[in-house]
Design a protein around this motif. Structure first.
Motif, PDB file in Angstrom:
ATOM      1  N   TYR A  56     -60.874   5.752  19.721  1.00  0.00           N
ATOM      2  CA  TYR A  56     -60.286   6.457  20.862  1.00  0.00           C
ATOM      3  C   TYR A  56     -59.011   5.757  21.270  1.00  0.00           C
ATOM      4  CZ  TYR A  56     -64.773   8.777  21.280  1.00  0.00           C
ATOM      5  OH  TYR A  56     -65.883   9.521  21.033  1.00  0.00           O
ATOM      6  N   THR A  57     -57.997   6.528  21.629  1.00  0.00           N
ATOM      7  CA  THR A  57     -56.745   5.970  22.135  1.00  0.00           C
ATOM      8  C   THR A  57     -56.328   6.780  23.351  1.00  0.00           C
ATOM      9  OG1 THR A  57     -55.406   7.407  20.721  1.00  0.00           O
ATOM     10  CG2 THR A  57     -55.945   5.235  19.850  1.00  0.00           C
ATOM     11  N   GLY A  58     -55.486   6.184  24.164  1.00  0.00           N
ATOM     12  CA  GLY A  58     -54.975   6.886  25.346  1.00  0.00           C
ATOM     13  C   GLY A  58     -55.494   6.252  26.614  1.00  0.00           C
ATOM     14  N   THR A  90     -59.851  12.051   8.914  1.00  0.00           N
ATOM     15  CA  THR A  90     -60.586  13.276   8.593  1.00  0.00           C
ATOM     16  C   THR A  90     -60.566  14.287   9.732  1.00  0.00           C
ATOM     17  OG1 THR A  90     -62.694  12.291   9.256  1.00  0.00           O
ATOM     18  CG2 THR A  90     -62.101  12.161   6.930  1.00  0.00           C
ATOM     19  N   LEU A  91     -60.446  13.806  10.976  1.00  0.00           N
ATOM     20  CA  LEU A  91     -60.394  14.723  12.120  1.00  0.00           C
ATOM     21  C   LEU A  91     -59.828  13.979  13.317  1.00  0.00           C
ATOM     22  CD1 LEU A  91     -61.250  17.605  13.113  1.00  0.00           C
ATOM     23  CD2 LEU A  91     -63.328  16.536  13.959  1.00  0.00           C
ATOM     24  N   ALA A  92     -59.049  14.679  14.135  1.00  0.00           N
ATOM     25  CA  ALA A  92     -58.510  14.109  15.366  1.00  0.00           C
ATOM     26  C   ALA A  92     -58.420  15.208  16.406  1.00  0.00           C
ATOM     27  CB  ALA A  92     -57.126  13.501  15.127  1.00  0.00           C
ATOM     28  N   GLY A  93     -58.502  14.840  17.665  1.00  0.00           N
ATOM     29  CA  GLY A  93     -58.387  15.826  18.728  1.00  0.00           C
ATOM     30  C   GLY A  93     -58.392  15.177  20.092  1.00  0.00           C
ATOM     31  N   ALA A 149     -67.219  18.468  23.554  1.00  0.00           N
ATOM     32  CA  ALA A 149     -68.407  18.273  24.387  1.00  0.00           C
ATOM     33  C   ALA A 149     -69.197  17.066  23.900  1.00  0.00           C
ATOM     34  CB  ALA A 149     -69.280  19.522  24.378  1.00  0.00           C
ATOM     35  N   VAL A 150     -69.416  16.963  22.565  1.00  0.00           N
ATOM     36  CA  VAL A 150     -70.259  15.899  22.003  1.00  0.00           C
ATOM     37  C   VAL A 150     -69.782  15.543  20.599  1.00  0.00           C
ATOM     38  CG1 VAL A 150     -72.606  15.289  21.278  1.00  0.00           C
ATOM     39  CG2 VAL A 150     -72.279  16.740  23.258  1.00  0.00           C
ATOM     40  N   ILE A 151     -69.796  14.245  20.291  1.00  0.00           N
ATOM     41  CA  ILE A 151     -69.655  13.766  18.917  1.00  0.00           C
ATOM     42  C   ILE A 151     -70.925  12.990  18.627  1.00  0.00           C
ATOM     43  CG2 ILE A 151     -68.402  12.282  17.314  1.00  0.00           C
ATOM     44  CD1 ILE A 151     -65.888  12.754  18.964  1.00  0.00           C
ATOM     45  N   VAL A 211     -56.691  11.081  26.406  1.00  0.00           N
ATOM     46  CA  VAL A 211     -57.511  10.326  25.459  1.00  0.00           C
ATOM     47  C   VAL A 211     -57.730  11.176  24.219  1.00  0.00           C
ATOM     48  CG1 VAL A 211     -59.737   9.210  25.078  1.00  0.00           C
ATOM     49  CG2 VAL A 211     -58.620   9.041  27.314  1.00  0.00           C
ATOM     50  N   ARG A 212     -57.472  10.580  23.055  1.00  0.00           N
ATOM     51  CA  ARG A 212     -57.647  11.254  21.770  1.00  0.00           C
ATOM     52  C   ARG A 212     -58.693  10.503  20.965  1.00  0.00           C
ATOM     53  NH1 ARG A 212     -54.907  14.693  20.454  1.00  0.00           N
ATOM     54  NH2 ARG A 212     -52.911  15.351  19.838  1.00  0.00           N
ATOM     55  N   PHE A 213     -59.438  11.226  20.141  1.00  0.00           N
ATOM     56  CA  PHE A 213     -60.363  10.580  19.215  1.00  0.00           C
ATOM     57  C   PHE A 213     -59.848  10.806  17.802  1.00  0.00           C
ATOM     58  CE2 PHE A 213     -61.839  14.912  19.048  1.00  0.00           C
ATOM     59  CZ  PHE A 213     -62.248  15.073  17.738  1.00  0.00           C
ATOM     60  N   ARG A 214     -60.235   9.897  16.918  1.00  0.00           N
ATOM     61  CA  ARG A 214     -59.880  10.002  15.498  1.00  0.00           C
ATOM     62  C   ARG A 214     -61.073   9.554  14.681  1.00  0.00           C
ATOM     63  NH1 ARG A 214     -55.230   8.336  18.074  1.00  0.00           N
ATOM     64  NH2 ARG A 214     -53.363   9.489  17.549  1.00  0.00           N
TER      65      ARG A 214
END
Length: 86
Positions: free
Chosen positions: A30-32, A60-63, A69-71, A45-48
């Motif tokens: 996570y960044t941000g 493979t995925l970022a958003g 809602a859930v990872i 906040v972004r996840f990668r």
């Protein structure tokens, strides 16, 4: 230099829109937000999700965290904790 990241993990992402997708990777980062001292402007906040594929470290995925809602790590399936006292 080569690193052993172990087996790939399978992550299930449930987006707030209701769409569910599955990706593989070795880590979720996570960044941000604010800096470590709480200073500076608030950034979204972004996840990668990254993984090692064919000796290449790949995204493979970022958003945006707000769009999710859930990872969940579903590599080993759903685990149900045993009831206490049984």
């Amino acid at each position: 230099m080569s690193f052993d990241y172990g087996p790939l993990r399978t992550y299930e992402i449930t987006w707030r829109s209701g769409h569910i997708e599955t990706v593989q990777g070795h880590q979720v980062t996570y960044t941000g937000g604010r800096d470590l001292l709480g200073h500076g402007p608030e950034r979204p906040v972004r996840f990668r999700i990254h993984g090692m594929f064919d000796d290449q470290w790949r995204l493979t995925l970022a958003g945006l965290e707000d769009d999710v809602a859930v990872i969940r790590d579903v590599t080993d399936g759903e685990r149900i904790a045993p009831e206490v006292g049984r």
